[in-house]
Design an enzyme around this catalytic site. Structure first.
Site, PDB file in Angstrom:
ATOM      1  N   ASN A  52       6.055  20.347 -18.607  1.00  0.00           N
ATOM      2  CA  ASN A  52       5.100  20.084 -17.527  1.00  0.00           C
ATOM      3  C   ASN A  52       5.558  20.797 -16.254  1.00  0.00           C
ATOM      4  OD1 ASN A  52       6.629  17.307 -18.103  1.00  0.00           O
ATOM      5  ND2 ASN A  52       6.090  17.171 -15.946  1.00  0.00           N
ATOM      6  N   ASP A  53       5.806  20.140 -15.161  1.00  0.00           N
ATOM      7  CA  ASP A  53       5.921  20.778 -13.846  1.00  0.00           C
ATOM      8  C   ASP A  53       6.878  21.979 -13.791  1.00  0.00           C
ATOM      9  OD1 ASP A  53       4.585  18.421 -13.406  1.00  0.00           O
ATOM     10  OD2 ASP A  53       6.023  17.607 -11.982  1.00  0.00           O
ATOM     11  N   TRP A  67       5.486  14.239 -23.991  1.00  0.00           N
ATOM     12  CA  TRP A  67       6.402  13.905 -22.897  1.00  0.00           C
ATOM     13  C   TRP A  67       7.425  12.879 -23.375  1.00  0.00           C
ATOM     14  CZ3 TRP A  67       8.343   9.870 -20.109  1.00  0.00           C
ATOM     15  CH2 TRP A  67       8.898  10.156 -18.867  1.00  0.00           C
ATOM     16  N   GLU A  74       2.889  13.574  -5.309  1.00  0.00           N
ATOM     17  CA  GLU A  74       3.956  14.209  -6.078  1.00  0.00           C
ATOM     18  C   GLU A  74       4.124  15.677  -5.675  1.00  0.00           C
ATOM     19  OE1 GLU A  74       4.547  12.024 -10.185  1.00  0.00           O
ATOM     20  OE2 GLU A  74       2.800  13.333 -10.279  1.00  0.00           O
TER      21      GLU A  74
END
Length: 493
Positions: A38-39, A63, A223
């Protein structure tokens, strides 16, 4: 010293990578070495290379316990995987090494600052996950966690603020050689806020101010903040959770916001002047920027949506990809984005059409493909038109489309017929600037994605695709007559 957990991850990814064929990956969008991503983290330039770290679980395409994957590149389009950088192997990060950033230290080492997550017992007898900021230092390949971690914890946050939602530090070097970073947090009202910290050496950090406050306007927790000066303005990028739409803005639930404004240096607070979505498509989150050696500020984001991550193909050995790196600038109070100029070096096989009249349904010889750079200029013919649609990634069963209604100046991206494993929200609309049916679009197609840059980057719509990469058809459809200029390039890998 490399921990047993990190050694295990490095050995696994080296083996698992070998079963993923090159043609099963995007051609020029970054994807994980194996497993889940992800990020973007630690997006930086260090020792003559761009570095991409990323939230990573190598063992599955879902995840799980967050590691940091790692890759390097000369051009931001072709990446070389290097061993995973971090694993959740300490008491203060045993529930995960969450997002963060990277900076070069004066002594030549690279500093990683990240969020460590650990479950701790509370005074009321319950236990919960606590988030703190931690650092690791290394040489571009191997990193050692700081013996005095965490460097920021609940002692460094304003009274009443959440120690559970305190994450995603983004660091930069100030003109005087000291360091600063912003961290996302939640105050007592449950909204979002961005905290500013400073450090003389990158190791000992102090609270400076609440840089910006959400006040329950844009979702809840903010975030993955990024904060920088660009073209005479200060820019704050955040990714809010649980965001409700406003008109045609902010409909991704977990989306992105760009704030344009100024910095009150006497109080170290951000003065907001305008706001808008960073991306108007379906898949874009947690963007992070870097300054290139030539001074360009380049942004990249996770090209995915937390609400649709269950649409992956179980047989694939990787999940998650990054957006195209984008050169960004500020014009008229907006963030403009444009594909990095390095992409143009991949162009070949140019096909050009000038002043084509489209009425009804039309295909053009030579206009097809799944790894292409397509430029379109639309205008009304003798009479105004009601609708223009571009269908791509098309075969007999599937396609994705971009549709423009000139009278309302509305643009829509729609992938509900792209072959996703289940039906869900597959459409996004946005208001665009258009006069008399004129619109410019640059459409970048890769194996599993599309990015539509509107009016020289005034807006962007990004989406992942679930169609067989062999689906290469492109069709133009109209209600009324449309004048169209087309330039298409194939993009080599």
């Amino acid at each position: 010293m490399t921990s047993q957990m990190l050694c295990k991850a490095r050995k696994y990814e080296e083996i698992a990578e070998k079963v993923i064929k090159k043609e099963e990956r995007p051609a020029f969008h970054f994807s994980p070495r194996t497993g889940w991503m992800n990020d973007p983290n630690g997006f930086s330039y260090y020792k003559g290379k761009y570095h991409m770290f990323y939230q990573y679980y190598p063992y599955d395409t879902r995840w799980n316990s967050m590691h940091w994957g790692h890759a390097v590149s000369d051009d931001l389009l072709h990446w070389e995987y290097v061993p995973a950088a971090l694993a959740p192997d300490e008491n203060y990060d045993k529930e995960g090494c969450f997002s963060g950033s990277a900076i070069a230290l004066p002594d030549g080492r690279q500093l990683l600052i990240y969020t460590g997550v650990a479950r701790k017992a509370q005074e009321d007898g319950t236990d919960c996950e606590i988030q703190t900021q931690c650092i690791a230092v290394g040489d571009g390949t191997n990193y050692e966690k700081y013996e005095n971690n965490p460097v920021l914890d609940e002692k460094h946050i304003p009274e009443g603020s959440s120690k559970v939602d305190f994450r995603d530090p983004k660091v930069w070097k100030k003109e005087d050689g000291s360091f600063a970073c912003v961290v996302g947090n939640r105050p007592a009202d449950g909204s979002g806020q961005i905290l500013l910290y400073s450090s003389l050496d990158g190791f000992k950090w102090e609270f400076v101010s609440v840089l910006a406050e959400n006040r329950n306007r844009f979702g809840k927790m903010w975030e993955c903040p990024d904060f920088f000066e660009l073209d005479g303005k200060y820019i704050l990028l955040v990714s809010p959770q649980y965001m409700q739409g406003k008109g045609l803005e902010y409909h991704n639930g977990n989306g992105t916001v760009c704030f344009v404004g100024d910095l009150d240096k006497s109080t170290n607070t951000f003065k907001e002047e305008s706001n808008h979505a960073i991306d108007y498509g379906i898949d874009f989150y947690a963007p992070q920027t870097v300054i290139a050696p030539d001074g360009r500020r380049i942004m990249i984001g996770w090209m995915q949506n937390w609400d649709t991550v269950g649409l992956y193909s179980p047989e694939k050995k990787w999940f998650g990809q990054m957006s195209l790196p984008r050169e960004i600038s500020v014009k008229n109070g907006r963030l403009y984005q444009w594909p990095i100029r390095e992409l143009e070096e991949l162009r070949e096989e140019k096909v050009v059409y000038h002043d084509v009249t489209v009425e009804g349904t039309m295909k053009l010889e030579g206009i097809k493909g799944r790894k292409i750079d397509l430029e379109l200029e639309l205008s009304a013919g003798e009479d105004s038109y009601k609708k223009f649609m571009l269908q791509f990634a098309q075969n007999e069963e599937h396609y994705t489309s971009v549709c423009f209604w000139p009278q309302e100046s509305l643009l829509e991206i729609d992938r509900k017929f792209s072959g996703a494993s289940k039906d869900t929200v597959h459409e996004r609309k946005c208001q665009v600037n258009s006069y008399n049916g004129k619109l410019e679009m640059r459409v970048i197609l890769d194996q599993y994605s599309v990015e539509v840059f509107v009016n020289h980057g005034e807006q962007v719509l990004s989406a992942t695709l679930y169609t067989d990469p062999a689906a290469e058809g492109i069709t133009f459809l109209t209600e009324g007559k449309v004048k169209m200029n087309v330039i298409k390039y194939d993009l080599q890998e």
